[in-house]
Design a protein around this motif. Structure first.
Motif, PDB file in Angstrom:
ATOM      1  N   UNK A   6     -24.554  46.126 -45.076  1.00  0.00           N
ATOM      2  CA  UNK A   6     -24.791  45.888 -43.655  1.00  0.00           C
ATOM      3  C   UNK A   6     -26.096  45.126 -43.438  1.00  0.00           C
ATOM      4  N   UNK A   7     -27.118  45.448 -44.218  1.00  0.00           N
ATOM      5  CA  UNK A   7     -28.388  44.705 -44.136  1.00  0.00           C
ATOM      6  C   UNK A   7     -28.210  43.268 -44.578  1.00  0.00           C
ATOM      7  N   UNK A   8     -27.399  43.078 -45.627  1.00  0.00           N
ATOM      8  CA  UNK A   8     -27.124  41.729 -46.124  1.00  0.00           C
ATOM      9  C   UNK A   8     -26.413  40.904 -45.051  1.00  0.00           C
ATOM     10  N   UNK A   9     -25.419  41.497 -44.396  1.00  0.00           N
ATOM     11  CA  UNK A   9     -24.661  40.792 -43.350  1.00  0.00           C
ATOM     12  C   UNK A   9     -25.564  40.446 -42.169  1.00  0.00           C
ATOM     13  N   UNK A  10     -26.371  41.409 -41.720  1.00  0.00           N
ATOM     14  CA  UNK A  10     -27.263  41.163 -40.584  1.00  0.00           C
ATOM     15  C   UNK A  10     -28.250  40.039 -40.870  1.00  0.00           C
ATOM     16  N   UNK A  11     -28.769  39.999 -42.104  1.00  0.00           N
ATOM     17  CA  UNK A  11     -29.746  38.965 -42.462  1.00  0.00           C
ATOM     18  C   UNK A  11     -29.099  37.583 -42.522  1.00  0.00           C
ATOM     19  N   UNK A  12     -27.840  37.525 -42.973  1.00  0.00           N
ATOM     20  CA  UNK A  12     -27.172  36.236 -43.158  1.00  0.00           C
ATOM     21  C   UNK A  12     -26.464  35.741 -41.904  1.00  0.00           C
ATOM     22  N   UNK A  13     -26.230  36.606 -40.936  1.00  0.00           N
ATOM     23  CA  UNK A  13     -25.387  36.292 -39.789  1.00  0.00           C
ATOM     24  C   UNK A  13     -25.837  35.071 -38.977  1.00  0.00           C
ATOM     25  N   UNK A  14     -27.135  34.862 -38.713  1.00  0.00           N
ATOM     26  CA  UNK A  14     -27.536  33.712 -37.886  1.00  0.00           C
ATOM     27  C   UNK A  14     -27.087  32.361 -38.437  1.00  0.00           C
ATOM     28  N   UNK A  15     -26.982  32.246 -39.758  1.00  0.00           N
ATOM     29  CA  UNK A  15     -26.622  30.967 -40.361  1.00  0.00           C
ATOM     30  C   UNK A  15     -25.129  30.847 -40.667  1.00  0.00           C
ATOM     31  N   UNK A  16     -24.333  31.829 -40.265  1.00  0.00           N
ATOM     32  CA  UNK A  16     -22.909  31.829 -40.595  1.00  0.00           C
ATOM     33  C   UNK A  16     -22.123  30.886 -39.706  1.00  0.00           C
ATOM     34  N   UNK A  17     -20.962  30.473 -40.229  1.00  0.00           N
ATOM     35  CA  UNK A  17     -20.019  29.699 -39.431  1.00  0.00           C
ATOM     36  C   UNK A  17     -19.389  30.604 -38.384  1.00  0.00           C
ATOM     37  N   UNK A  18     -18.678  30.010 -37.426  1.00  0.00           N
ATOM     38  CA  UNK A  18     -18.074  30.777 -36.348  1.00  0.00           C
ATOM     39  C   UNK A  18     -17.089  31.818 -36.875  1.00  0.00           C
ATOM     40  N   UNK A  19     -16.257  31.429 -37.837  1.00  0.00           N
ATOM     41  CA  UNK A  19     -15.249  32.358 -38.375  1.00  0.00           C
ATOM     42  C   UNK A  19     -15.916  33.488 -39.154  1.00  0.00           C
ATOM     43  N   UNK A  20     -16.970  33.163 -39.887  1.00  0.00           N
ATOM     44  CA  UNK A  20     -17.671  34.193 -40.646  1.00  0.00           C
ATOM     45  C   UNK A  20     -18.397  35.158 -39.720  1.00  0.00           C
ATOM     46  N   UNK A  21     -18.875  34.655 -38.575  1.00  0.00           N
ATOM     47  CA  UNK A  21     -19.525  35.535 -37.607  1.00  0.00           C
ATOM     48  C   UNK A  21     -18.536  36.531 -37.018  1.00  0.00           C
ATOM     49  N   UNK A  22     -17.271  36.116 -36.873  1.00  0.00           N
ATOM     50  CA  UNK A  22     -16.240  37.043 -36.394  1.00  0.00           C
ATOM     51  C   UNK A  22     -16.088  38.216 -37.360  1.00  0.00           C
ATOM     52  N   UNK A  23     -16.034  37.883 -38.658  1.00  0.00           N
ATOM     53  CA  UNK A  23     -15.886  38.930 -39.679  1.00  0.00           C
ATOM     54  C   UNK A  23     -17.116  39.829 -39.680  1.00  0.00           C
ATOM     55  N   UNK A  24     -18.285  39.203 -39.672  1.00  0.00           N
ATOM     56  CA  UNK A  24     -19.533  39.968 -39.710  1.00  0.00           C
ATOM     57  C   UNK A  24     -19.644  40.902 -38.513  1.00  0.00           C
ATOM     58  N   UNK A  25     -19.308  40.386 -37.330  1.00  0.00           N
ATOM     59  CA  UNK A  25     -19.400  41.205 -36.127  1.00  0.00           C
ATOM     60  C   UNK A  25     -18.479  42.413 -36.182  1.00  0.00           C
ATOM     61  N   UNK A  26     -17.260  42.193 -36.679  1.00  0.00           N
ATOM     62  CA  UNK A  26     -16.310  43.298 -36.770  1.00  0.00           C
ATOM     63  C   UNK A  26     -16.809  44.355 -37.754  1.00  0.00           C
ATOM     64  N   UNK A  27     -17.305  43.912 -38.913  1.00  0.00           N
ATOM     65  CA  UNK A  27     -17.786  44.864 -39.920  1.00  0.00           C
ATOM     66  C   UNK A  27     -18.967  45.667 -39.380  1.00  0.00           C
TER      67      UNK A  27
END
Length: 285
Positions: A6-27
């Protein structure tokens, strides 16, 4: 990877693509459900393709989606309350064969532990136990039975081992007041990690004692405090954790230590057998 997912996802989220942000947000919002989803199911819930889910995991630094899902499960077990665990278990088990599910899970945890245990670290742990001036064994809450099991057999092998018993906060420190350099603390804890165990490890470091941690992985808070870490897989079964693999690791430690323990092992047990027989410790059959 030593950070929780969860920390890894939160740190990487700002630079993610739109589709990856959807996955990150759901997780991040539904990590208790996402932890047990297949890549296909997670893709369906987030409106992306299965291949996008796989790429998401790999871009976070995991070898693939299964590794990320295991990391998410490990993180989740340390965060969920007992009530949340029961709800997750009902979703996982449904109306299936609970006996087969639990036994299969235990077999898998032992298999993974066997593959992941570092033989060099295991050997270092054995040498540390043999070379310790005094051995203190600490396992609180659900880990207490592991500590008592180890302590039972260490008492047969050594005259310098002691199990720190479950007690109020101050009493734990009273039991290790003589702990110092040359002594060894074996600390055992699995999610949800015992705060008292962690505080005891912190104190042990300040007095120069060596520490062996028996826990579930490198992301465990015990690992960073220990000189030697031995990791055994555990899994969440409803409100409880299965600790079959940790018990198997403790078994291996006891056997390995017995091979190097000072004194004549055969002579010691022959003496014990005479005492047990004289005082009727065991039922004759």
């Amino acid at each position: 990877m030593d950070k929780d997912v969860l920390s890894v996802i939160e740190a990487a989220m700002p630079a993610m693509s739109k589709s990856h942000k959807k996955i990150a947000g759901y997780i991040l919002d539904y990590f208790d459900k996402a932890a047990f989803m297949t890549a296909v199911r997670l893709a369906n819930f987030t409106g992306v393709s299965e291949s996008t889910v796989v790429r998401f995991a790999m871009e976070l630094g995991y070898d693939g989606y299964p590794e990320m899902r295991r990391a998410l499960q490990d993180t989740m077990r340390g965060k969920l309350t007992s009530v949340q665990r029961i709800r997750v278990a009902k979703d996982r088990l449904g109306t299936g064969d609970i006996l087969r599910h639990v036994l299969s899970s235990d077999i898998e945890q032992i298999r993974q532990t066997m593959e992941q245990t570092d033989s060099a670290d295991f050997a270092k742990a054995v040498d540390a136990i043999i070379g310790a001036r005094n051995i203190y064994i600490l396992g609180l809450r659900s880990s207490s039975f592991l500590a008592k099991f180890m302590g039972f057999y260490f008492d047969l092998l050594f005259n310098n081992s002691r199990v720190i018993s479950e007690s109020p906060d101050s009493e734990v420190f009273e039991q290790i007041v003589r702990l110092s350099e040359g002594d060894l603390l074996i600390a055992i804890s699995f999610p949800r990690y015992s705060r008292r165990t962690i505080k005891t490890m912190q104190y042990s470091r300040t007095v120069g004692a060596k520490i062996i941690a028996i826990t579930d992985g490198i992301a465990s808070p015990l690992t960073e405090l220990a000189d030697i870490s031995l990791c055994a897989r555990s899994d969440m079964i409803s409100f409880l954790d299965t600790l079959v693999a940790p018990l198997s690791l403790v078994n291996a430690l006891v056997v390995a230590v017995s091979e190097k323990a000072p004194g004549d092992l055969y002579e010691n047990f022959e003496r014990l057998e005479r005492i047990w027989e004289e005082y009727g410790v065991y039922e004759q059959i």
